[in-house]
Design an enzyme around this catalytic site. Structure first.
Site, mmCIF file in Angstrom:
data_model
loop_
_atom_site.group_PDB
_atom_site.id
_atom_site.type_symbol
_atom_site.label_atom_id
_atom_site.label_comp_id
_atom_site.label_asym_id
_atom_site.label_seq_id
_atom_site.Cartn_x
_atom_site.Cartn_y
_atom_site.Cartn_z
ATOM 1 N N ALA A 76 -4.626 0.999 -8.534
ATOM 2 C CA ALA A 76 -4.325 2.319 -7.991
ATOM 3 C C ALA A 76 -4.988 3.444 -8.784
ATOM 4 C CB ALA A 76 -2.812 2.525 -7.944
ATOM 5 N N THR A 77 -5.097 3.296 -10.094
ATOM 6 C CA THR A 77 -5.702 4.360 -10.901
ATOM 7 C C THR A 77 -7.142 4.607 -10.472
ATOM 8 O OG1 THR A 77 -4.268 3.984 -12.810
ATOM 9 C CG2 THR A 77 -6.389 5.051 -13.229
ATOM 10 N N GLN A 184 4.015 2.811 -5.261
ATOM 11 C CA GLN A 184 5.376 2.284 -5.314
ATOM 12 C C GLN A 184 5.963 2.044 -3.919
ATOM 13 O OE1 GLN A 184 6.915 1.229 -7.943
ATOM 14 N NE2 GLN A 184 5.572 2.037 -9.539
ATOM 15 N N SER A 204 -1.636 -0.788 -5.217
ATOM 16 C CA SER A 204 -1.966 -1.713 -6.305
ATOM 17 C C SER A 204 -1.206 -3.020 -6.130
ATOM 18 C CB SER A 204 -1.613 -1.070 -7.657
ATOM 19 O OG SER A 204 -2.135 -1.820 -8.725
ATOM 20 N N HIS A 206 -0.287 -5.425 -8.209
ATOM 21 C CA HIS A 206 0.698 -5.908 -9.175
ATOM 22 C C HIS A 206 2.052 -5.212 -9.042
ATOM 23 C CE1 HIS A 206 0.902 -2.737 -12.440
ATOM 24 N NE2 HIS A 206 -0.187 -2.331 -11.813
ATOM 25 N N THR A 245 -19.395 -6.212 -7.853
ATOM 26 C CA THR A 245 -19.081 -7.523 -7.292
ATOM 27 C C THR A 245 -17.581 -7.623 -7.019
ATOM 28 O OG1 THR A 245 -20.893 -8.511 -8.547
ATOM 29 C CG2 THR A 245 -19.204 -10.014 -7.688
ATOM 30 N N CYS A 330 2.605 3.693 -17.980
ATOM 31 C CA CYS A 330 1.285 4.213 -18.329
ATOM 32 C C CYS A 330 1.351 5.276 -19.423
ATOM 33 C CB CYS A 330 0.608 4.791 -17.089
ATOM 34 S SG CYS A 330 0.296 3.543 -15.829
#
Length: 384
Positions: A76-77, A184, A204, A206, A245, A330
């Site tokens: 996401a970042t 989220q 994201s 994870h 890639t 973070c």
């Protein structure tokens, strides 16, 4: 590394989630024998490329997007940086004004501060004590030269859900694009980018039981196609938006997690909410304890509780086999009060006394009971 013999109780699922075994199994062949580069033109590469195309479809079905509107990123970042910086560069002819909220994730706030150093004008909306933005303040902040509004769907610290559809409508009234940090929300809540009229959205893997290192950006291509200047150059991958890639094992895992979420998220939500509510109701029995954020408009798995006159870091440190958090993962290494809680009006003392509990689909009732008992043994002696 010392082996942990006690059962580990993990209640920090907003920071990251464990990988679903089905997700892990789906990606393993692409770490072993299906290792071809998805951009290779030989038959081996074309096979892997077809798998990647199918994943775009899986993610599109989860958020109601077209497959070609999915750009794969490292998380996401990166997606947030690509979206905000890319829009800033592509729409500078219209203006240089961007609107965001003071409670956004650091990935958004730091990117906006970077753009400020380059001459862009950023408006940081305040939030009400419940963590919601004031739509009237948003409306008064919008201008003809506003090119982007960026507001997160679900706050990572409090779980507060913003009125996304109303925000997108107000943004579009002045011709601005609307970007949503969906990190989220995606995989946890039903998200329909068309109903919400979202132009760009980060997510994201994870955060919903896929591995770290894979995520994406929804980039609207239908109707008024969103233009985006690339951050990474070197091959023109992802339709020219993001060279590099492709992380095929991660992409396959993200697709599997998306399919599982589409089928199971509502069922999971009901059970997880019951666990969260049990935990919250018991912890609020401590003298003065209260929930940070709107309890009606929030994600079902989160409770952020202030224990006045306590030190959250001390409590967390004494929970030997229980993982909880005192803020965003973070920025957790920075010894400062949560910028989210401060923006909501909490004092430094109360912000430092607040703990976030975020449950997940692998938690059990026994986890909740053990957590309540452990916190009770830590706080009660102090109260006495």
């Amino acid at each position: 590394m010392k082996e942990i013999k006690e059962k580990w109780i993990y209640l920090d699922n907003n920071a990251t989630t464990p990988i679903d075994k089905r997700v892990l199994e789906s990606m393993m062949p692409f770490l072993t024998h299906n290792f071809a580069n998805a951009n290779s033109t030989h038959q081996f590469g074309r096979h892997v490329s077809s798998v990647v195309r199918n994943v775009r479809k899986q993610i599109g079905e989860l958020i109601y997007a077209e497959p070609d509107e999915i750009i794969f990123t490292s998380g996401a970042t990166e997606a947030i940086n690509l979206a905000i910086k890319g829009v800033a560069a592509s729409y500078s002819h219209k203006g240089n004004h961007i609107v965001t909220a003071s409670t956004e994730h650091a990935a958004v706030l730091d990117t906006c501060r970077y753009l400020e150093s380059k001459g862009y004008e950023i408006t940081y909306l305040s939030v009400m004590p419940n963590g919601l933005i004031d739509l009237n303040e948003l409306k008064s902040s919008l201008r003809n030269d506003t090119i982007l509004v960026s507001v997160m769907y679900v706050n990572n610290e409090t779980g507060v859900i913003q009125p996304i559809k109303e925000i997108s409508q107000l943004s579009h009234e002045v011709g601005a694009l609307f970007m949503c940090d969906g990190t989220q929300a995606v995989g946890k809540l039903p998200v329909n980018v068309d109903e919400l009229d979202i132009d760009l959205m980060s997510f994201s893997g994870h955060k919903f039981y896929a591995p770290k290192g894979i995520g994406g950006l929804f980039l609207r291509k239908r109707g008024n196609r969103v233009k985006l200047e690339a951050l990474l150059h070197g091959g023109g991958h992802e339709g020219g938006s993001r060279s590099g890639t492709l992380n095929v094992p991660g992409i396959v895992a993200l697709g599997k997690a998306s399919s599982i979420a589409k089928e199971e998220m509502l069922q999971d939500a009901e059970r997880i909410k019951a666990l969260r509510d049990e935990l919250e109701s018991r912890l609020l029995k401590f003298p003065g304890a209260y929930v940070n954020g709107d309890v009606r408009n929030r994600l079902y798995n989160v409770t952020n509780i202030c224990f006045p006159c306590q030190d959250a870091n001390v409590i967390i440190g004494r929970l030997k086999n229980i993982s909880v958090s005192n803020g965003s993962a973070c920025t957790a290494a920075i010894i400062e009060p949560s910028h989210v809680l401060r923006a909501m009006g909490l004092t430094d003392e109360d912000a430092f006394a607040s703990i976030r509990f975020s449950a997940g689909k692998f938690n059990t009732k026994e986890d909740i009971t053990a957590t309540i008992e452990a916190i009770n043994t830590i706080i009660m002696p102090i109260l006495i």
